[in-house]
Scaffold this motif. Structure first.
Motif, PDB file in Angstrom:
ATOM      1  N   UNK A  67     -87.534  25.131 116.789  1.00 45.87           N
ATOM      2  CA  UNK A  67     -87.008  26.341 116.135  1.00 45.87           C
ATOM      3  C   UNK A  67     -88.120  27.199 115.521  1.00 45.87           C
ATOM      4  N   UNK A  68     -89.162  26.558 115.024  1.00 43.91           N
ATOM      5  CA  UNK A  68     -90.264  27.268 114.369  1.00 43.91           C
ATOM      6  C   UNK A  68     -91.500  27.244 115.258  1.00 43.91           C
ATOM      7  N   UNK A  69     -92.296  28.310 115.169  1.00 46.38           N
ATOM      8  CA  UNK A  69     -93.553  28.383 115.898  1.00 46.38           C
ATOM      9  C   UNK A  69     -94.655  28.868 114.972  1.00 46.38           C
ATOM     10  N   UNK A  70     -95.716  28.072 114.854  1.00 44.18           N
ATOM     11  CA  UNK A  70     -96.874  28.449 114.060  1.00 44.18           C
ATOM     12  C   UNK A  70     -97.931  29.052 114.971  1.00 44.18           C
ATOM     13  N   UNK A  71     -98.598  30.087 114.491  1.00 45.20           N
ATOM     14  CA  UNK A  71     -99.670  30.701 115.272  1.00 45.20           C
ATOM     15  C   UNK A  71    -100.754  31.206 114.329  1.00 45.20           C
ATOM     16  N   UNK A  72    -101.928  31.466 114.900  1.00 48.65           N
ATOM     17  CA  UNK A  72    -103.104  31.835 114.091  1.00 48.65           C
ATOM     18  C   UNK A  72    -103.888  32.889 114.851  1.00 48.65           C
ATOM     19  N   UNK A  73    -104.225  33.961 114.179  1.00 45.60           N
ATOM     20  CA  UNK A  73    -105.008  35.026 114.775  1.00 45.60           C
ATOM     21  C   UNK A  73    -106.318  35.129 114.001  1.00 45.60           C
ATOM     22  N   UNK A  74    -107.365  34.516 114.523  1.00 42.19           N
ATOM     23  CA  UNK A  74    -108.643  34.498 113.811  1.00 42.19           C
ATOM     24  C   UNK A  74    -109.260  35.889 113.694  1.00 42.19           C
ATOM     25  N   UNK A  75    -108.995  36.750 114.649  1.00 42.23           N
ATOM     26  CA  UNK A  75    -109.547  38.110 114.593  1.00 42.23           C
ATOM     27  C   UNK A  75    -108.913  38.926 113.466  1.00 42.23           C
ATOM     28  N   UNK A  76    -107.664  38.629 113.150  1.00 39.26           N
ATOM     29  CA  UNK A  76    -106.933  39.345 112.107  1.00 39.26           C
ATOM     30  C   UNK A  76    -106.912  38.587 110.784  1.00 39.26           C
ATOM     31  N   UNK A  77    -107.555  37.429 110.734  1.00 39.09           N
ATOM     32  CA  UNK A  77    -107.534  36.597 109.520  1.00 39.09           C
ATOM     33  C   UNK A  77    -106.097  36.336 109.054  1.00 39.09           C
ATOM     34  N   UNK A  78    -105.239  35.942 109.978  1.00 41.42           N
ATOM     35  CA  UNK A  78    -103.836  35.763 109.639  1.00 41.42           C
ATOM     36  C   UNK A  78    -103.227  34.581 110.371  1.00 41.42           C
ATOM     37  N   UNK A  79    -102.220  34.014 109.727  1.00 40.33           N
ATOM     38  CA  UNK A  79    -101.437  32.944 110.310  1.00 40.33           C
ATOM     39  C   UNK A  79     -99.970  33.350 110.192  1.00 40.33           C
ATOM     40  N   UNK A  80     -99.149  32.853 111.119  1.00 46.22           N
ATOM     41  CA  UNK A  80     -97.748  33.249 111.145  1.00 46.22           C
ATOM     42  C   UNK A  80     -96.843  32.026 111.315  1.00 46.22           C
ATOM     43  N   UNK A  81     -95.612  32.191 110.899  1.00 49.21           N
ATOM     44  CA  UNK A  81     -94.587  31.189 111.163  1.00 49.21           C
ATOM     45  C   UNK A  81     -93.338  31.942 111.620  1.00 49.21           C
ATOM     46  N   UNK A  82     -93.065  31.854 112.912  1.00 50.32           N
ATOM     47  CA  UNK A  82     -91.847  32.447 113.455  1.00 50.32           C
ATOM     48  C   UNK A  82     -90.734  31.422 113.304  1.00 50.32           C
ATOM     49  N   UNK A  83     -89.683  31.802 112.603  1.00 54.22           N
ATOM     50  CA  UNK A  83     -88.585  30.884 112.318  1.00 54.22           C
ATOM     51  C   UNK A  83     -87.315  31.420 112.962  1.00 54.22           C
ATOM     52  N   UNK A  84     -86.791  30.677 113.904  1.00 52.02           N
ATOM     53  CA  UNK A  84     -85.567  31.059 114.617  1.00 52.02           C
ATOM     54  C   UNK A  84     -84.458  30.063 114.328  1.00 52.02           C
ATOM     55  N   UNK A  85     -83.224  30.479 114.582  1.00 51.53           N
ATOM     56  CA  UNK A  85     -82.068  29.608 114.374  1.00 51.53           C
ATOM     57  C   UNK A  85     -82.113  28.972 112.983  1.00 51.53           C
ATOM     58  N   UNK A  86     -82.302  29.793 111.990  1.00 51.31           N
ATOM     59  CA  UNK A  86     -82.437  29.283 110.630  1.00 51.31           C
ATOM     60  C   UNK A  86     -81.147  28.652 110.130  1.00 51.31           C
ATOM     61  N   UNK A  87     -81.310  27.621 109.304  1.00 53.35           N
ATOM     62  CA  UNK A  87     -80.190  26.872 108.754  1.00 53.35           C
ATOM     63  C   UNK A  87     -80.258  26.921 107.226  1.00 53.35           C
ATOM     64  N   UNK A  88     -79.129  26.744 106.551  1.00 53.42           N
ATOM     65  CA  UNK A  88     -79.165  26.744 105.078  1.00 53.42           C
ATOM     66  C   UNK A  88     -80.160  25.743 104.511  1.00 53.42           C
ATOM     67  N   UNK A  89     -80.354  24.636 105.174  1.00 49.40           N
ATOM     68  CA  UNK A  89     -81.309  23.639 104.680  1.00 49.40           C
ATOM     69  C   UNK A  89     -82.761  24.066 104.824  1.00 49.40           C
ATOM     70  N   UNK A  90     -83.008  25.196 105.484  1.00 48.44           N
ATOM     71  CA  UNK A  90     -84.363  25.745 105.544  1.00 48.44           C
ATOM     72  C   UNK A  90     -84.698  26.564 104.294  1.00 48.44           C
ATOM     73  N   UNK A  91     -83.712  26.774 103.434  1.00 45.83           N
ATOM     74  CA  UNK A  91     -83.942  27.528 102.206  1.00 45.83           C
ATOM     75  C   UNK A  91     -84.988  26.836 101.345  1.00 45.83           C
ATOM     76  N   UNK A  92     -86.037  27.575 100.994  1.00 48.03           N
ATOM     77  CA  UNK A  92     -87.147  27.005 100.224  1.00 48.03           C
ATOM     78  C   UNK A  92     -88.172  28.098  99.948  1.00 48.03           C
ATOM     79  N   UNK A  93     -89.116  27.773  99.091  1.00 46.86           N
ATOM     80  CA  UNK A  93     -90.324  28.582  98.974  1.00 46.86           C
ATOM     81  C   UNK A  93     -91.319  28.050  99.999  1.00 46.86           C
TER      82      UNK A  93
END
Length: 123
Positions: A67-93
């Protein structure tokens, strides 16, 4: 040293999607192993996903695999977390974390942390 700032959290209905971002400043971003952790009220901070320095290798917690995909763009100094099909139990900081050396899935292995971004999934 690296500074981390998360963004992209919010309120979404179950089944929806969000994309979290982690912007990094400081030393060369490509030197760092990166990860996402999350924490709900009354629980310990738990591992979500990690990605190696080049971005070519990833590991996920069983609860988010597929459901989740982590990725990293070293040229942009950024990391991402694509979260799909989210569930109530994913609620968090959600927190991004960084370390110069491979830290695996252990919270104690990561030295640098952001301040977190709230994700709330309604049923």
């Amino acid at each position: 040293q690296v500074q981390l700032v998360e963004s992209g959290g919010g309120l979404v209905q179950a089944g929806g999607s969000l994309r979290l971002s982690c912007a990094a400043s400081g030393r060369t971003f490509s030197m760092y192993v990166m990860a996402w952790f999350r924490q709900s009220p009354g629980t310990e901070r738990e591992f979500v996903a990690t990605i190696n320095k080049s971005g070519g290798s990833t590991t996920y917690a069983d609860s988010v695999k597929g459901r989740f995909t982590i990725s990293k763009d070293n040229a942009q100094n950024a990391m991402y977390l694509q979260m799909n099909d989210l569930k109530p139990e994913d609620t968090a900081v959600y927190y991004c974390a960084a370390n110069l050396f491979n830290a695996g899935t252990s919270r104690s292995g990561y030295y640098y942390w952001g301040q977190g971004t709230q994700v709330t999934v309604s049923s």
